[in-house]
Structures are given as structure tokens and as C-alpha cells.
Design a protein around this motif. Structure first.
Motif, mmCIF file in Angstrom:
data_model
loop_
_atom_site.group_PDB
_atom_site.id
_atom_site.type_symbol
_atom_site.label_atom_id
_atom_site.label_comp_id
_atom_site.label_asym_id
_atom_site.label_seq_id
_atom_site.Cartn_x
_atom_site.Cartn_y
_atom_site.Cartn_z
ATOM 1 N N SER A 13 43.125 57.461 55.141
ATOM 2 C CA SER A 13 44.336 56.497 55.682
ATOM 3 C C SER A 13 43.732 55.678 56.890
ATOM 4 O O SER A 13 44.356 54.701 57.217
ATOM 5 N N ARG A 14 42.312 55.894 57.176
ATOM 6 C CA ARG A 14 41.670 54.829 57.907
ATOM 7 C C ARG A 14 40.315 54.439 57.556
ATOM 8 O O ARG A 14 39.381 54.759 58.154
ATOM 9 N N ARG B 194 42.513 63.097 55.181
ATOM 10 C CA ARG B 194 43.620 62.178 55.808
ATOM 11 C C ARG B 194 42.835 60.971 56.536
ATOM 12 O O ARG B 194 43.269 59.881 56.405
ATOM 13 N N SER C 188 35.236 58.053 50.677
ATOM 14 C CA SER C 188 36.098 59.149 50.849
ATOM 15 C C SER C 188 35.744 60.275 50.273
ATOM 16 O O SER C 188 34.950 60.334 49.251
#
Length: 251
Positions: A49-50, A45, A59
Motif C-alpha cells: 500500500s506504500r 500491507r 514486496s
């Protein structure tokens, strides 16, 4: 490397019983972040998302793709000639939501069993970390993850499952990797997942629960599995200094 004519060359050798190993973490290498029943983690997450919070915008989606390329990875480890291979189990690959269910995720279990057996077949001793930062996101959403004492028993259930499933292949267990980073960076400054900014509160609560979870998992192994599986080491990681820091946080 160049030496001057007056440089002293270190001619000492490692002792014969010295063991050399390599290490990784599931979130750093496995990829396949949502394949074969794996659940979302706080690092999934956080990183996706950031992305601006990650130095190179990488990621856990693909990472080193070790979930699919584990055979190649094992061969490379063998070629390096090391004695030990430290890896972590992705909690969400065993229990997608973090909670113990009747049956753990069969495909996740098969992945780790194949990996561990292949390592041992090649004479490489696996050292397994139960938790390397990748908390199932559901536990964070439901009650705040490591901020809540609820996490202690839930982690203990997960730990017992791992001891039951992989105890025949694993003789070296590590409970929780780098508690300082989990609590200070994850729940204090917020620079690591789950990105909670709560200095002096969140990091203290996290530290207490990490220590309690470690202790409970340790005693489960010591009482229920050590004699049967002949485990030779089981501890909180990383380094005595890390443990002292966490103890200072909760003192």
C-alpha cells in the motif's frame, strides 16, 4: 584482494567446533503472500500500500519465491556446506488472523514440516525464529498489535502451537527478532511496518509487550517442552545490545 609486501596475513583458523550458518526471514524470501490459507501481515500491507516507503519497491508478494522453491533453496544451502540454517515461521501462515483456532492452517504447517525435515535429513540444523517482524494484520487492526498487552497471550498461544507442531525437528528456538527495530522503527518513527509514528509512547508500549511476550513464550517452552524435545537454546534475538535498548525504553 591485494596485500603489500609488509601486510600481515591473518593465519588464524576457526576452532574445530565452530558452526557456520545462514539466515533469512519468511517475509523476505517466501513470497506466496496470500496462498494456501496464509493471512495478510503488516509487512504485506505496508509494502504493497506504500511502495514508496520501500527502497526498491519490492514486496512480499513474490520475494525469492522460496515457498515454491524451497527444495532448491535447501540444496543450495547444502552446497554451501553450512551447519545451521536460521529461518522464521510466518505467524499468518499458521494462524491467518493471528488468533489461535481449533486447527492451524494445514498447508502452512505442511510447508514448514517439509522444510525442517529436509534440512535435518541433509545434516543441517534448523534454528527457528517465531517472530521476524511479520505480525498478522488482523491483530494490528483489532487492537493495535504490539501496542496492546493483549498481544502477550495471543503470541504465547501461537508459540505453544509451534512448539507442539515442530518441536521434534527444532532444537534451537528464537522468540522475537530484533525488538529494537520492531518497536522503535515500527511504532516510534514509523519507518517500518506498521508505520505508526508515536515516539516516546508507541515504542515504549511495544517494548514492554515484546518483553512480556518473550518471557511468557520462554516459560511455556521451559516448563512444557524443553525436557521432552531437548531444546538447547531459546532466547530473544538480536544481541545483548538490542535487549539492553529495549530494557532502557521501558525503564
Amino acid at each position: 584482494m591485494f596485500f603489500s609486501s609488509t601486510a600481515k596475513v591473518n593465519k588464524h583458523f576457526f576452532p574445530q567446533n565452530f558452526k557456520i550458518g545462514v539466515a533469512n526471514a519468511a517475509a523476505q524470501i517466501e513470497g506466496a503472500w496470500n496462498e494456501d490459507g496464509k493471512g495478510e501481515t503488516i509487512w504485506d500491507r505496508f509494502a504493497m500500500s506504500r511502495p514508496e516507503r520501500i527502497f526498491d519497491h519490492s514486496s512480499p508478494q513474490v520475494a525469492a519465491d522460496s515457498y515454491h522453491k524451497w527444495r532448491e533453496d535447501v540444496e543450495m544451502v547444502k552446497e554451501m556446506g553450512v551447519d545451521h540454517y536460521r529461518l522464521s515461521i510466518a505467524w499468518a501462515r499458521i494462524y491467518p488472523d493471528g488468533y489461535k483456532t481449533e486447527e492451524p492452517n494445514a498447508k502452512g504447517v505442511a510447508y514448514y514440516k517439509n522444510l525442517l525435515r529436509s534440512l535435518r535429513a541433509l545434516g543441517i540444523e534448523p534454528m527457528v525464529t517465531l517472530y521476524h517482524w511479520d505480525l498478522p494484520q488482523k491483530l494490528q487492526d483489532d487492537f493495535g498489535g504490539w501496542l496492546s498487552p493483549k498481544i502477550v497471550d495471543i503470541f504465547a498461544d501461537y508459540a505453544r502451537t509451534c512448539f507442539e507442531l515442530f518441536g521434534d525437528e527444532v532444537k534451537w528456538w528464537i522468540t522475537i527478532n530484533e525488538p529494537k527495530q520492531i518497536c522503535e522503527a515500527g511504532y516510534g518513527t514509523g519507518v517500518f511496518a506498521p508505520g505508526i509514528v508515536s515516539p516516546g509512547v508507541g515504542n515504549y508500549k511495544c517494548a514492554k509487550n515484546v518483553l512480556l511476550a518473550h518471557a511468557k513464550a520462554y516459560h511455556i517452552y521451559d516448563k512444557e517442552f524443553r525436557k521432552k524435545n531437548q531444546g538447547t537454546s531459546y532466547s530473544l534475538h538480536n544481541t545483548l545490545a538490542q535487549i539492553k535498548t529495549v530494557l532502557w525504553l521501558v525503564s
